[in-house]
Design a protein around this motif. Sequence first.
Motif, short mmCIF file in Angstrom:
data_model
loop_
_atom_site.label_atom_id
_atom_site.label_comp_id
_atom_site.label_asym_id
_atom_site.label_seq_id
_atom_site.Cartn_x
_atom_site.Cartn_y
_atom_site.Cartn_z
N TRP A 1 0.82 -1.21 0.00
CA TRP A 1 0.00 0.00 0.00
C TRP A 1 0.86 1.26 0.00
CZ3 TRP A 1 -3.61 3.18 -0.97
CH2 TRP A 1 -3.73 4.38 -0.25
N ASN B 1 3.44 5.86 -5.64
CA ASN B 1 3.29 5.98 -7.09
C ASN B 1 2.24 7.02 -7.46
OD1 ASN B 1 5.18 3.95 -7.32
ND2 ASN B 1 3.69 2.33 -7.74
N ASP B 2 1.14 7.05 -6.71
CA ASP B 2 0.08 8.03 -6.98
C ASP B 2 0.58 9.46 -6.75
OD1 ASP B 2 -1.64 5.96 -7.55
OD2 ASP B 2 -2.68 6.01 -5.62
N THR C 1 2.02 1.86 -3.43
CA THR C 1 0.94 2.38 -4.29
C THR C 1 0.71 3.86 -4.04
OG1 THR C 1 -0.16 0.23 -4.41
CG2 THR C 1 -1.52 2.17 -4.82
#
Length: 296
Positions: free
Chosen positions: A15, A21-22, A18
């Motif tokens: 998580w 990356n966002d 992720t």
Amino acid sequence: MSDQMDSQKDRASAWFRTLRNDIVAAFEGLEDSHSSGPLADQPAARFEVSATKRASQDGSDAGGGLMSVMRGGRVFEKVGVNISTVYGQLGERAQAAMAARKGIPGMKDDPRFWASGISLVAHMQNPHCPAVHMNTRMFWTPHAWWFGGGSDLNPCLEYDEDTTHFHGVQKDHCDRHGDHYPRLKAWADEYFYIPHRNRARGVGGIFLDDHNTGDWEADFAFIQDIGRAFLPAFVPLIEKRRGATFGDAEKDAQLVHRGLYAEYNLVYDRGTKFGLETGHDANAVLMSLPPMAKWV
């Protein structure tokens, strides 16, 4: 139980990657979309990504992560977005600090730990754009696990509507999990305070640590929403302020305010102390420091 916790560790680490990356994609998008106003004629910056390693005392694998830093852009003067997953054994100083802070028995007998998280600090080109900090993390020992993190806004030129928006988004995400916001806001006000200056380092945000209700799934969902709150809380402020004109006086105010930020991170910040004491990459730990600052 061990297999279940291993799976939970993997999910938490995934998580944080992720979320990283966002955020990286959103920040590079801000660079691309800045087409008018100060510095709009400069090339859009991109993150430079490098692997980090934690040094263990015996030379064994102790984990690491990614350090992503973008410098000298249209919008961002310096921003770092780091993720790491580290493990091994806590040294004596870290054991003592953990035992005192958490009241955990047995740390001396079994000092193993595992920690994963994301840490972000952004210093902006335009003084009208606020600096910002965000981190979320999971920590495990054989004796306990918990989550922590939060975010706080650090403008050198304060706008009440920006502060209201930042706090409002944080509250909306906290409210999905109960009446946590008032406590977390007060915790941030206390934590992000500079005693030797008798002032806060910014306009606050939310902060929590040692969060363990006994329900890992609920606590993980909560820390994810704290992470999800960051982009909608921060990005609209930059889109609103990045085109404002500024001069020497505004830039000077920004550099002085950055001095406060540097003082806090070097003297008081728990994450800085923990990262250095446990042997993590010093450049990654200290990426939060601004590229330029001044003291009066």
